[in-house]
Motif scaffolding. Structure first.
Motif, PDB file in Angstrom:
ATOM      1  N   GLU A 189      22.654 -48.691-103.143  1.00  0.00           N
ATOM      2  CA  GLU A 189      22.847 -47.941-101.910  1.00  0.00           C
ATOM      3  C   GLU A 189      21.901 -48.444-100.822  1.00  0.00           C
ATOM      4  O   GLU A 189      22.244 -48.517 -99.649  1.00  0.00           O
ATOM      5  CB  GLU A 189      22.572 -46.463-102.205  1.00  0.00           C
ATOM      6  CG  GLU A 189      22.783 -45.491-101.082  1.00  0.00           C
ATOM      7  CD  GLU A 189      22.434 -44.078-101.532  1.00  0.00           C
ATOM      8  OE1 GLU A 189      23.374 -43.273-101.689  1.00  0.00           O
ATOM      9  OE2 GLU A 189      21.231 -43.780-101.755  1.00  0.00           O
ATOM     10  N   ASP A 190      20.676 -48.798-101.242  1.00  0.00           N
ATOM     11  CA  ASP A 190      19.626 -49.226-100.314  1.00  0.00           C
ATOM     12  C   ASP A 190      18.544 -49.904-101.137  1.00  0.00           C
ATOM     13  O   ASP A 190      18.168 -49.409-102.201  1.00  0.00           O
ATOM     14  CB  ASP A 190      19.067 -48.011 -99.568  1.00  0.00           C
ATOM     15  CG  ASP A 190      18.098 -48.375 -98.458  1.00  0.00           C
ATOM     16  OD1 ASP A 190      17.335 -49.331 -98.633  1.00  0.00           O
ATOM     17  OD2 ASP A 190      18.087 -47.684 -97.420  1.00  0.00           O
ATOM     18  N   SER A 191      18.025 -51.016-100.661  1.00  0.00           N
ATOM     19  CA  SER A 191      17.005 -51.754-101.414  1.00  0.00           C
ATOM     20  C   SER A 191      15.638 -51.082-101.397  1.00  0.00           C
ATOM     21  O   SER A 191      14.720 -51.504-102.106  1.00  0.00           O
ATOM     22  CB  SER A 191      16.874 -53.184-100.863  1.00  0.00           C
ATOM     23  OG  SER A 191      16.501 -53.161 -99.494  1.00  0.00           O
ATOM     24  N   LYS A 192      15.479 -50.009-100.579  1.00  0.00           N
ATOM     25  CA  LYS A 192      14.198 -49.292-100.516  1.00  0.00           C
ATOM     26  C   LYS A 192      14.356 -47.813-100.860  1.00  0.00           C
ATOM     27  O   LYS A 192      13.466 -47.018-100.588  1.00  0.00           O
ATOM     28  CB  LYS A 192      13.574 -49.423 -99.113  1.00  0.00           C
ATOM     29  CG  LYS A 192      13.074 -50.812 -98.780  1.00  0.00           C
ATOM     30  CD  LYS A 192      12.561 -50.891 -97.355  1.00  0.00           C
ATOM     31  CE  LYS A 192      11.312 -50.085 -97.131  1.00  0.00           C
ATOM     32  NZ  LYS A 192      10.751 -50.269 -95.766  1.00  0.00           N
ATOM     33  N   ASN A 193      15.488 -47.443-101.453  1.00  0.00           N
ATOM     34  CA  ASN A 193      15.663 -46.021-101.750  1.00  0.00           C
ATOM     35  C   ASN A 193      14.910 -45.640-103.028  1.00  0.00           C
ATOM     36  O   ASN A 193      14.266 -46.465-103.673  1.00  0.00           O
ATOM     37  CB  ASN A 193      17.144 -45.644-101.819  1.00  0.00           C
ATOM     38  CG  ASN A 193      17.860 -46.179-103.046  1.00  0.00           C
ATOM     39  OD1 ASN A 193      17.286 -46.888-103.874  1.00  0.00           O
ATOM     40  ND2 ASN A 193      19.129 -45.851-103.179  1.00  0.00           N
ATOM     41  N   ARG A 194      15.009 -44.373-103.408  1.00  0.00           N
ATOM     42  CA  ARG A 194      14.251 -43.885-104.562  1.00  0.00           C
ATOM     43  C   ARG A 194      14.654 -44.610-105.843  1.00  0.00           C
ATOM     44  O   ARG A 194      13.799 -44.944-106.681  1.00  0.00           O
ATOM     45  CB  ARG A 194      14.455 -42.366-104.695  1.00  0.00           C
ATOM     46  CG  ARG A 194      13.828 -41.576-103.546  1.00  0.00           C
ATOM     47  CD  ARG A 194      14.018 -40.083-103.686  1.00  0.00           C
ATOM     48  NE  ARG A 194      15.390 -39.650-103.501  1.00  0.00           N
ATOM     49  CZ  ARG A 194      15.965 -39.418-102.329  1.00  0.00           C
ATOM     50  NH1 ARG A 194      15.284 -39.598-101.208  1.00  0.00           N
ATOM     51  NH2 ARG A 194      17.216 -39.006-102.248  1.00  0.00           N
ATOM     52  N   TYR A 195      15.948 -44.850-106.008  1.00  0.00           N
ATOM     53  CA  TYR A 195      16.430 -45.564-107.195  1.00  0.00           C
ATOM     54  C   TYR A 195      15.808 -46.967-107.264  1.00  0.00           C
ATOM     55  O   TYR A 195      15.303 -47.387-108.312  1.00  0.00           O
ATOM     56  CB  TYR A 195      17.951 -45.673-107.153  1.00  0.00           C
ATOM     57  CG  TYR A 195      18.551 -46.395-108.349  1.00  0.00           C
ATOM     58  CD1 TYR A 195      19.043 -45.689-109.436  1.00  0.00           C
ATOM     59  CD2 TYR A 195      18.611 -47.786-108.396  1.00  0.00           C
ATOM     60  CE1 TYR A 195      19.576 -46.345-110.538  1.00  0.00           C
ATOM     61  CE2 TYR A 195      19.139 -48.450-109.490  1.00  0.00           C
ATOM     62  CZ  TYR A 195      19.621 -47.731-110.560  1.00  0.00           C
ATOM     63  OH  TYR A 195      20.142 -48.392-111.643  1.00  0.00           O
ATOM     64  N   ALA A 196      15.844 -47.683-106.152  1.00  0.00           N
ATOM     65  CA  ALA A 196      15.358 -49.065-106.131  1.00  0.00           C
ATOM     66  C   ALA A 196      13.854 -49.139-106.393  1.00  0.00           C
ATOM     67  O   ALA A 196      13.386 -50.009-107.142  1.00  0.00           O
ATOM     68  CB  ALA A 196      15.688 -49.713-104.787  1.00  0.00           C
ATOM     69  N   ILE A 197      13.095 -48.223-105.793  1.00  0.00           N
ATOM     70  CA  ILE A 197      11.636 -48.260-105.940  1.00  0.00           C
ATOM     71  C   ILE A 197      11.219 -48.113-107.401  1.00  0.00           C
ATOM     72  O   ILE A 197      10.470 -48.939-107.930  1.00  0.00           O
ATOM     73  CB  ILE A 197      10.980 -47.147-105.097  1.00  0.00           C
ATOM     74  CG1 ILE A 197      11.187 -47.395-103.595  1.00  0.00           C
ATOM     75  CG2 ILE A 197       9.489 -47.039-105.414  1.00  0.00           C
ATOM     76  CD1 ILE A 197      10.538 -48.636-103.057  1.00  0.00           C
ATOM     77  N   ILE A 198      11.707 -47.088-108.084  1.00  0.00           N
ATOM     78  CA  ILE A 198      11.248 -46.871-109.456  1.00  0.00           C
ATOM     79  C   ILE A 198      11.839 -47.887-110.422  1.00  0.00           C
ATOM     80  O   ILE A 198      11.168 -48.320-111.371  1.00  0.00           O
ATOM     81  CB  ILE A 198      11.542 -45.428-109.927  1.00  0.00           C
ATOM     82  CG1 ILE A 198      10.870 -45.171-111.279  1.00  0.00           C
ATOM     83  CG2 ILE A 198      13.035 -45.156-109.996  1.00  0.00           C
ATOM     84  CD1 ILE A 198       9.362 -45.420-111.301  1.00  0.00           C
TER      85      ILE A 198
END
Length: 301
Positions: A189-198
């Protein structure tokens, strides 16, 4: 200095109890609602108080913290839209945590990011509750996500991969939040969203990034007061690991995010110090990771 490496970490998964002496965070919560007109301010004031109590009075893990050891952090929420009839909030969240540097009065940022999709429903005087294994509320899911993330990253600065167990809970929260409709939880969805960060933090290819965190703080900043040359050498070694992390996973935003909240600190560490060869090498390294901050990297030459 918090000696986290002396603790064996066991998470309280099934809900956390309160303790007068064990809370992990010393959080400040602020809610800016200036963009919302014609609404009573009481709902925002109540939300701010409720979040402050939820974050600070809850025991999130079973680790024991002295009051002076609690993690200093800020949760700054900006409300862009509030639909009173539906109790819906559209917000952004700016979050930042810091820790003291050993044997000095200096505090250093451990993590900082802006979440543009901090959207949730909340009715005044709602009771806030949270379980990592049962995610059914956007607000407490996002707060729980960031609380555990800040604790885990702080532990990583104290011992190699010291925050693994806590960060695993962040991953559990993310996986269990896939049924929520709000943005920020989904892959791609986004390279800096919550999913991507963790998921980047827990990716085996990014283990070197977590090694970098430990080296930067414990072998770099924490020895600066005793020996500035040795401390700067530790930071330089950490930057080599940062470069390796970028090479291991080029699409990860973690190295770029790190340089964004460390740019001033890095300039202060190297400006007027070190050899020209050392600074030129570091300049090229940082430019390869985040060229958008070139005005800062130029100051290091």
């Amino acid at each position: 200095m918090r000696k986290y490496w002396q603790f064996i970490i066991f998470l309280v998964i099934g809900g956390a109890s309160l303790s007068l002496h064990a809370q992990e965070l010393d959080a400040r919560v602020s809610i800016n609602h200036q963009q919302v007109q014609g609404t009573s301010t009481s709902v925002f004031e109540n939300l701010e108080t409720s979040l402050m109590e939820f974050i600070n009075e809850r025991q999130w893990t079973n680790m024991q913290y002295k009051p002076s050891e609690r993690i200093s952090c800020n949760f700054n929420i900006t409300v862009s839209k509030y639909i009173e009839a539906e109790n819906k909030f559209e917000c952004s969240l700016y979050i930042q945590s810091s820790r003291p540097v050993f044997n000095s009065t200096y505090t250093t940022t451990v993590f900082s990011i802006k979440d543009p999709n901090f959207n949730f429903t909340y009715q005044e005087f709602d009771k806030l509750d949270f379980r990592p294994d049962v995610i059914d509320n956007d607000l407490t899911a996002m707060i729980g996500y960031y609380v555990y993330l800040l604790i885990g990253l702080d532990l990583d600065t104290m011992s190699p991969n010291g925050g693994t167990e806590v960060l695993q809970t962040v991953l559990t929260i993310t996986n269990n939040a896939q049924n929520l409709a709000s943005k920020g939880w989904k892959a791609f969805e986004d390279s800096k969203n919550r999913y991507a960060i963790i998921n980047d933090y827990m990716d085996s290819g990014m283990d070197v990034f977590r090694q970098m965190q430990y080296k930067y703080y414990r072998e770099g900043l924490d020895v600066m007061a005793e020996n500035s040359e040795r401390g700067r050498a530790g930071v330089t070694a950490a930057m080599d690991l940062l470069k390796q992390a970028k090479e291991n996973k080029p699409m990860s935003m973690l190295p770029q995010i790190f340089t964004e909240y460390k740019r001033d600190e890095l300039v202060n560490i190297y400006k007027g110090k070190g050899t020209s060869t050392e600074k030129e090498s570091l300049y090229e390294l940082l430019m390869s990771i985040n060229a958008s901050q070139s005005s800062y990297w130029n100051q290091m030459k």
